[in-house]
Each structure stands twice: as structure tokens, then as C-alpha cells.
Write a protein that holds these residues in place. Sequence first.
Motif, PDB file in Angstrom:
ATOM      1  N   MET A   1       0.836  -1.178   0.000  1.00 55.97           N
ATOM      2  CA  MET A   1       0.000   0.000   0.000  1.00 55.97           C
ATOM      3  C   MET A   1       0.879   1.239   0.000  1.00 55.97           C
ATOM      4  SD  MET A   1      -3.330  -0.607   2.337  1.00 55.97           S
ATOM      5  CE  MET A   1      -2.838  -1.896   3.470  1.00 55.97           C
ATOM      6  N   ARG A   2       0.369   2.275  -0.597  1.00 50.88           N
ATOM      7  CA  ARG A   2       1.072   3.548  -0.668  1.00 50.88           C
ATOM      8  C   ARG A   2       0.115   4.663  -0.268  1.00 50.88           C
ATOM      9  NH1 ARG A   2       6.625   3.188  -2.517  1.00 50.88           N
ATOM     10  NH2 ARG A   2       6.762   1.018  -3.093  1.00 50.88           N
ATOM     11  N   GLN A   3       0.683   5.664   0.381  1.00 44.79           N
ATOM     12  CA  GLN A   3      -0.110   6.833   0.723  1.00 44.79           C
ATOM     13  C   GLN A   3       0.393   7.995  -0.123  1.00 44.79           C
ATOM     14  OE1 GLN A   3      -0.163   7.911   4.836  1.00 44.79           O
ATOM     15  NE2 GLN A   3      -1.460   9.650   4.513  1.00 44.79           N
ATOM     16  N   MET A  31      -8.163   2.829  -0.616  1.00 45.63           N
ATOM     17  CA  MET A  31      -8.641   2.227   0.626  1.00 45.63           C
ATOM     18  C   MET A  31      -9.265   3.256   1.564  1.00 45.63           C
ATOM     19  SD  MET A  31      -7.960  -0.855  -0.012  1.00 45.63           S
ATOM     20  CE  MET A  31      -8.220  -1.682   1.526  1.00 45.63           C
ATOM     21  N   LEU A  56      -4.878   6.496   0.681  1.00 48.25           N
ATOM     22  CA  LEU A  56      -4.180   5.235   0.878  1.00 48.25           C
ATOM     23  C   LEU A  56      -4.596   4.333  -0.274  1.00 48.25           C
ATOM     24  CD1 LEU A  56      -2.316   3.578   2.724  1.00 48.25           C
ATOM     25  CD2 LEU A  56      -4.363   2.758   3.875  1.00 48.25           C
ATOM     26  N   TYR A  58      -4.126   0.807  -2.655  1.00 51.77           N
ATOM     27  CA  TYR A  58      -3.748  -0.603  -2.637  1.00 51.77           C
ATOM     28  C   TYR A  58      -3.693  -1.128  -4.059  1.00 51.77           C
ATOM     29  CZ  TYR A  58      -3.967  -5.619  -1.861  1.00 51.77           C
ATOM     30  OH  TYR A  58      -3.692  -6.956  -1.872  1.00 51.77           O
TER      31      TYR A  58
END
Length: 95
Positions: A1-3, A31, A56, A58
Motif C-alpha cells: 500500500m502507498r499513501q 482504501m 491510501l 492498494y
Amino acid sequence: MRQFHVTEAHIGIVNIALKELNLAQQDVKIMNRKRNNHIIKNPTGNTTVQPGDKVLVYGDIKNIQKFFILSGGIQTRDTMKNKIRGLIVYEKRVV
């Protein structure tokens, strides 16, 4: 996951309902969205993102990067602090 921190540079995703972005076809899912300390978990298709939001995301990293390139934003650690149109965009890896 990346923000990701969304800015005006993400012209391909701001002010557009998530359902119109066809994220599922790109194997990318938002997300949650954070705006002004208010978090929306599992945003609906009618949700939009605005400059200043944190999202966020995914999915497969290559698909996430492709999505953020196509939306006009910055997506890699190597370009974490580059300026785009005078704005700074940050990416944060979330594990």
C-alpha cells in the motif's frame, strides 16, 4: 500500500468521482481518503479527491505508479520531493 498527498498536479483524478476513474480495471483501489483530519474508509464510487487530500492506495506497485503517472502526479521515491508547477507532492510507503 502507498499513501499519496494529492495536489493540483493530479489533474487526472481531482474532482472526478472514483467510479469514473475505472480503478478496478487498473487493479488499483483507494482504501481511504483523509481530508481535514476526517477519514473516509472504503470510499464509494461517488467520492472525489481534492488537492490536499491524502489517499491510501492498494494494488500492484507498477499499476499504482502507472495510475499516478497518468493522473499527473509523482509516484516514485526517486522523485519524492520534485516540484511540479511549484507544488511539492509526497509519497509515503505504508506497510
